[in-house]
Design a protein around this motif. Structure first.
Motif, PDB file in Angstrom:
ATOM      1  N   VAL A   1       0.870  -1.184   0.000  1.00  0.00           N
ATOM      2  CA  VAL A   1       0.000   0.000   0.000  1.00  0.00           C
ATOM      3  C   VAL A   1       0.899   1.224   0.000  1.00  0.00           C
ATOM      4  O   VAL A   1       1.699   1.410   0.926  1.00  0.00           O
ATOM      5  CB  VAL A   1      -0.937   0.026   1.222  1.00  0.00           C
ATOM      6  CG1 VAL A   1      -1.790   1.290   1.200  1.00  0.00           C
ATOM      7  CG2 VAL A   1      -1.834  -1.214   1.243  1.00  0.00           C
ATOM      8  N   ARG A   2       0.772   2.063  -1.022  1.00  0.00           N
ATOM      9  CA  ARG A   2       1.660   3.221  -1.120  1.00  0.00           C
ATOM     10  C   ARG A   2       1.012   4.336  -1.935  1.00  0.00           C
ATOM     11  O   ARG A   2       0.097   4.120  -2.718  1.00  0.00           O
ATOM     12  CB  ARG A   2       2.986   2.798  -1.778  1.00  0.00           C
ATOM     13  CG  ARG A   2       2.858   2.292  -3.198  1.00  0.00           C
ATOM     14  CD  ARG A   2       4.133   1.634  -3.670  1.00  0.00           C
ATOM     15  NE  ARG A   2       4.007   1.094  -5.022  1.00  0.00           N
ATOM     16  CZ  ARG A   2       4.752   0.106  -5.498  1.00  0.00           C
ATOM     17  NH1 ARG A   2       5.664  -0.462  -4.728  1.00  0.00           N
ATOM     18  NH2 ARG A   2       4.596  -0.324  -6.740  1.00  0.00           N
ATOM     19  N   ASN A   3       1.535   5.509  -1.702  1.00  0.00           N
ATOM     20  CA  ASN A   3       1.145   6.704  -2.453  1.00  0.00           C
ATOM     21  C   ASN A   3      -0.340   7.042  -2.256  1.00  0.00           C
ATOM     22  O   ASN A   3      -1.164   6.912  -3.164  1.00  0.00           O
ATOM     23  CB  ASN A   3       1.445   6.560  -3.948  1.00  0.00           C
ATOM     24  CG  ASN A   3       2.890   6.200  -4.237  1.00  0.00           C
ATOM     25  OD1 ASN A   3       3.738   6.275  -3.350  1.00  0.00           O
ATOM     26  ND2 ASN A   3       3.166   5.811  -5.466  1.00  0.00           N
ATOM     27  N   ILE A   4      -0.656   7.490  -1.050  1.00  0.00           N
ATOM     28  CA  ILE A   4      -2.023   7.879  -0.691  1.00  0.00           C
ATOM     29  C   ILE A   4      -1.991   9.348  -0.276  1.00  0.00           C
ATOM     30  O   ILE A   4      -1.177   9.731   0.569  1.00  0.00           O
ATOM     31  CB  ILE A   4      -2.580   7.034   0.477  1.00  0.00           C
ATOM     32  CG1 ILE A   4      -2.271   5.542   0.275  1.00  0.00           C
ATOM     33  CG2 ILE A   4      -4.054   7.300   0.681  1.00  0.00           C
ATOM     34  CD1 ILE A   4      -2.934   4.906  -0.901  1.00  0.00           C
ATOM     35  N   GLU A   5      -2.850  10.155  -0.844  1.00  0.00           N
ATOM     36  CA  GLU A   5      -2.887  11.573  -0.473  1.00  0.00           C
ATOM     37  C   GLU A   5      -4.322  12.012  -0.168  1.00  0.00           C
ATOM     38  O   GLU A   5      -5.245  11.747  -0.941  1.00  0.00           O
ATOM     39  CB  GLU A   5      -2.338  12.443  -1.605  1.00  0.00           C
ATOM     40  CG  GLU A   5      -2.357  13.940  -1.264  1.00  0.00           C
ATOM     41  CD  GLU A   5      -1.793  14.799  -2.365  1.00  0.00           C
ATOM     42  OE1 GLU A   5      -0.555  14.878  -2.471  1.00  0.00           O
ATOM     43  OE2 GLU A   5      -2.585  15.383  -3.140  1.00  0.00           O
ATOM     44  N   VAL A   6      -4.485  12.677   0.962  1.00  0.00           N
ATOM     45  CA  VAL A   6      -5.767  13.272   1.348  1.00  0.00           C
ATOM     46  C   VAL A   6      -5.528  14.767   1.544  1.00  0.00           C
ATOM     47  O   VAL A   6      -4.697  15.160   2.361  1.00  0.00           O
ATOM     48  CB  VAL A   6      -6.321  12.638   2.641  1.00  0.00           C
ATOM     49  CG1 VAL A   6      -7.626  13.311   3.039  1.00  0.00           C
ATOM     50  CG2 VAL A   6      -6.515  11.133   2.450  1.00  0.00           C
TER      51      VAL A   6
ATOM     52  N   GLU B   1       3.387   3.122   3.012  1.00  0.00           N
ATOM     53  CA  GLU B   1       4.371   4.156   2.695  1.00  0.00           C
ATOM     54  C   GLU B   1       3.833   5.241   1.766  1.00  0.00           C
ATOM     55  O   GLU B   1       2.902   5.027   0.997  1.00  0.00           O
ATOM     56  CB  GLU B   1       5.627   3.526   2.096  1.00  0.00           C
ATOM     57  CG  GLU B   1       5.429   2.735   0.832  1.00  0.00           C
ATOM     58  CD  GLU B   1       6.733   2.115   0.356  1.00  0.00           C
ATOM     59  OE1 GLU B   1       7.775   2.802   0.394  1.00  0.00           O
ATOM     60  OE2 GLU B   1       6.720   0.936  -0.045  1.00  0.00           O
ATOM     61  N   ASN B   2       4.494   6.384   1.884  1.00  0.00           N
ATOM     62  CA  ASN B   2       4.151   7.570   1.101  1.00  0.00           C
ATOM     63  C   ASN B   2       2.695   7.973   1.328  1.00  0.00           C
ATOM     64  O   ASN B   2       1.857   7.954   0.423  1.00  0.00           O
ATOM     65  CB  ASN B   2       4.416   7.341  -0.390  1.00  0.00           C
ATOM     66  CG  ASN B   2       5.879   7.088  -0.697  1.00  0.00           C
ATOM     67  OD1 ASN B   2       6.760   7.599  -0.005  1.00  0.00           O
ATOM     68  ND2 ASN B   2       6.145   6.293  -1.723  1.00  0.00           N
ATOM     69  N   ILE B   3       2.406   8.331   2.565  1.00  0.00           N
ATOM     70  CA  ILE B   3       1.070   8.781   2.961  1.00  0.00           C
ATOM     71  C   ILE B   3       1.149  10.276   3.234  1.00  0.00           C
ATOM     72  O   ILE B   3       1.965  10.727   4.048  1.00  0.00           O
ATOM     73  CB  ILE B   3       0.580   8.045   4.226  1.00  0.00           C
ATOM     74  CG1 ILE B   3       0.714   6.524   4.043  1.00  0.00           C
ATOM     75  CG2 ILE B   3      -0.857   8.438   4.552  1.00  0.00           C
ATOM     76  CD1 ILE B   3      -0.110   5.935   2.944  1.00  0.00           C
ATOM     77  N   ARG B   4       0.309  11.048   2.568  1.00  0.00           N
ATOM     78  CA  ARG B   4       0.355  12.499   2.717  1.00  0.00           C
ATOM     79  C   ARG B   4      -1.024  13.044   3.095  1.00  0.00           C
ATOM     80  O   ARG B   4      -2.012  12.775   2.404  1.00  0.00           O
ATOM     81  CB  ARG B   4       0.819  13.152   1.406  1.00  0.00           C
ATOM     82  CG  ARG B   4       2.169  12.662   0.929  1.00  0.00           C
ATOM     83  CD  ARG B   4       2.652  13.437  -0.299  1.00  0.00           C
ATOM     84  NE  ARG B   4       1.789  13.267  -1.465  1.00  0.00           N
ATOM     85  CZ  ARG B   4       1.835  12.216  -2.284  1.00  0.00           C
ATOM     86  NH1 ARG B   4       2.671  11.221  -2.041  1.00  0.00           N
ATOM     87  NH2 ARG B   4       1.045  12.139  -3.343  1.00  0.00           N
ATOM     88  N   LEU B   5      -1.056  13.799   4.186  1.00  0.00           N
ATOM     89  CA  LEU B   5      -2.246  14.546   4.571  1.00  0.00           C
ATOM     90  C   LEU B   5      -1.916  16.021   4.502  1.00  0.00           C
ATOM     91  O   LEU B   5      -0.934  16.473   5.115  1.00  0.00           O
ATOM     92  CB  LEU B   5      -2.708  14.179   5.983  1.00  0.00           C
ATOM     93  CG  LEU B   5      -3.663  12.985   6.110  1.00  0.00           C
ATOM     94  CD1 LEU B   5      -2.988  11.694   5.663  1.00  0.00           C
ATOM     95  CD2 LEU B   5      -4.193  12.871   7.530  1.00  0.00           C
ATOM     96  N   ILE B   6      -2.687  16.774   3.752  1.00  0.00           N
ATOM     97  CA  ILE B   6      -2.430  18.191   3.514  1.00  0.00           C
ATOM     98  C   ILE B   6      -3.712  18.973   3.764  1.00  0.00           C
ATOM     99  O   ILE B   6      -4.761  18.684   3.174  1.00  0.00           O
ATOM    100  CB  ILE B   6      -1.934  18.423   2.067  1.00  0.00           C
ATOM    101  CG1 ILE B   6      -0.676  17.586   1.796  1.00  0.00           C
ATOM    102  CG2 ILE B   6      -1.660  19.895   1.819  1.00  0.00           C
ATOM    103  CD1 ILE B   6      -0.287  17.521   0.340  1.00  0.00           C
ATOM    104  N   ASN B   7      -3.628  19.950   4.641  1.00  0.00           N
ATOM    105  CA  ASN B   7      -4.784  20.777   4.979  1.00  0.00           C
ATOM    106  C   ASN B   7      -5.964  19.908   5.425  1.00  0.00           C
ATOM    107  O   ASN B   7      -7.032  19.901   4.817  1.00  0.00           O
ATOM    108  CB  ASN B   7      -5.193  21.664   3.804  1.00  0.00           C
ATOM    109  CG  ASN B   7      -6.264  22.682   4.199  1.00  0.00           C
ATOM    110  OD1 ASN B   7      -6.364  23.077   5.363  1.00  0.00           O
ATOM    111  ND2 ASN B   7      -7.074  23.093   3.237  1.00  0.00           N
TER     112      ASN B   7
END
Length: 484
Positions: free
Chosen positions: A409-414, A438-444
């Motif tokens: 599981v990789r490259n998830i962005e919320v 891996e590569n989990i991004r939460l922005i704002n």
């Protein structure tokens, strides 16, 4: 501004992992790099240009002209079938269901046919299992077999649709279909046969693991495996628009191995067991837009086959776009898995609203050692969440079965998500030591009223940018590998 602080033991793990990641950098060269957010959404826009709903000749075939009776009692299966065949043979058009109630068995859609339900039209589907024989080639919980026909079914057809302002009513409840789950909540009584018996659901899964040919996996009568509601199988150019679908035996909208699928302005309400709202399975180029889901299971669940059978077919779900949908009750709003052995990539969800005390999660990814497969490149933005019961975001690699196929599981962005009541855990990430999330991004992202802000087990490269949980700003910048 408050910045989250971590205990010394936590920082020690991070420092040790920095050196570990440096020494092991050569092992990550073949891993997928996370796409930049702007590039990802540009790809979504490109995919949208490729999803084109089918069109049909301006030619109508009214089922009343083929002997249909709108009394809610007469069996209209033959009349609907005759109208569909006439429409198909004429080169296509609409099979029109006018206002009224029409009892029917399963409906088989043919190429170039639009089954159109006018306002106040309702198709009531039979609850007699024998009406769904003979067996058809289908997929059940991610495994191919010969089973009862879905209520609306098509195999290998092109340019098919179900449209209009009418209602499709499966009539499933605690007196039929639902007790087959084997749960007293849904009407099952002690000692009654059900799908959990050793020679039923488990027998199917064993056949698949042993690579028994699909034609020999004959189920149906006596095996208690409920049919799906709408299942186009290996079809091209599919449209489902405007209709209301209620009271399903189990999964509701389940396109399998299809390309170019549009599902829009559909209302789905069913509180039965396994009442997933929409399950695109091993499909490519799917748009789910402006739909309402109020379900007894996942609202939208993206799938690609179960275990050995999923790996045998080995077709991912890819290019799935979800726009402007509303989720009420359900185990999850946007879900990936658990039948995910063929993999999933390029999922985009935007401008959705989720809210219910009976909605467990907003985003959920569920897989296991038995499933394997790769889940990657999942993007959510502009999501408004009122209330969830369990977690806002959950990635779980330990769902159900155990085996020897390590999932990825990789490259998830919320991005741009607000949550009024986050339930028990804001962000719960659970990976394997050999295969961290891996590569989990939460922005704002802003989450309020949550018991535990986050909990990680085996994660790598987590970024929190402008994330506020319970009023506290929490920042991670490419967090290296962390284990519980």
């Amino acid at each position: 501004m408050k910045i989250a602080r971590f205990p010394i033991s936590f920082l020690a793990i991070i420092l040790m992992s920095v050196f570990s990641s440096c020494s092991n950098s050569s092992n990550t060269a073949n891993q997928s790099e996370p796409a930049a957010s702007a590039d990802a959404w540009e790809h979504a826009a490109e995919v949208l240009t490729q999803i084109v709903p089918p069109t049909f000749p301006e030619r109508d075939f009214n089922i009343m002209e083929y002997g249909a009776l709108a009394d809610g009692k007469a069996d209209n299966s033959a009349a609907i079938k005759e109208a569909i065949e006439a429409c198909n043979q004429a080169g296509g058009g609409r099979v029109v269901v006018p206002a009224g109630k029409y009892l029917s068995g399963p409906i088989y859609l043919k190429s170039n046919v639009n089954l159109h339900l006018e306002k106040d039209a309702t198709i009531l589907f039979s609850t007699n299992p024998n009406d769904y024989l003979p067996l058809v080639y289908t997929r059940w919980e991610g495994v191919e077999l010969m089973n009862y026909s879905p209520l609306i079914y098509a195999f290998g057809e092109k340019n098919i649709a179900v449209t209009g302002e009418g209602t499709l009513d499966g009539q499933a409840n605690e007196t039929n279909w639902w007790p087959w789950k084997g749960n007293k909540k849904y009407g099952w009584t002690e000692g009654a046969p059900n799908q959990t018996d050793d020679d039923k659901r488990a027998a199917l899964f064993e056949m698949a693991e042993n690579n028994v040919p699909v034609g020999e996996r004959k189920f149906g009568e006596g095996f208690y495996l409920r049919p799906q509601f709408v299942q186009p199988y290996r079809c091209e150019n599919v449209l489902i628009e405007g209709v209301t679908i209620i009271n399903s035996p189990m999964w509701i909208l389940n396109p399998v191995l299809c390309t170019n699928v549009t599902i829009q302005k559909v209302t789905v309400e069913s509180q039965g067991p396994n009442s997933d709202g929409c399950d695109p399975e091993s499909c490519k180029n799917v748009l789910i837009k402006d739909c309402y889901f109020n379900t007894g299971d996942d609202c939208i669940a993206i799938k690609s086959g179960r275990n050995a059978d999923g790996r045998r077919i080995n077709v991912p779900s890819e290019n799935i776009i979800i726009q402007g949908c509303t989720m009420a009750n359900g185990h999850g709003g946007v879900v990936i898995g658990s039948e995910i052995s063929g993999g999933v990539r390029n999922v985009y969800a935007e401008n959705c609203t989720m809210n219910s005390p009976l909605l467990d999660r907003a985003l959920r990814i569920k897989t296991s050692y038995m499933r394997g497969g790769v889940v990657e490149d999942v993007y959510l933005r502009n999501i408004e969440v009122g209330q969830v019961a369990e977690q806002v975001i959950r990635v779980n690699m330990f769902y159900e079965d155990e085996g020897s196929h390590i999932p990825t599981v990789r490259n998830i962005e919320v991005k741009n998500m607000t949550v009024q009541n986050g339930g028990k855990v804001g962000v719960l990430l659970e990976g394997y030591e050999q295969s961290p999330v891996e590569n989990i991004r939460l922005i704002n992202v802003k989450i309020d009223q949550v018991e535990v802000p986050y909990k990680f087990s085996n994660v790598k490269d987590v970024l929190f940018n402008d994330v506020i949980i319970n009023g506290e700003q929490i920042e991670f910048e490419n967090m290296p590998e962390v284990q519980d």
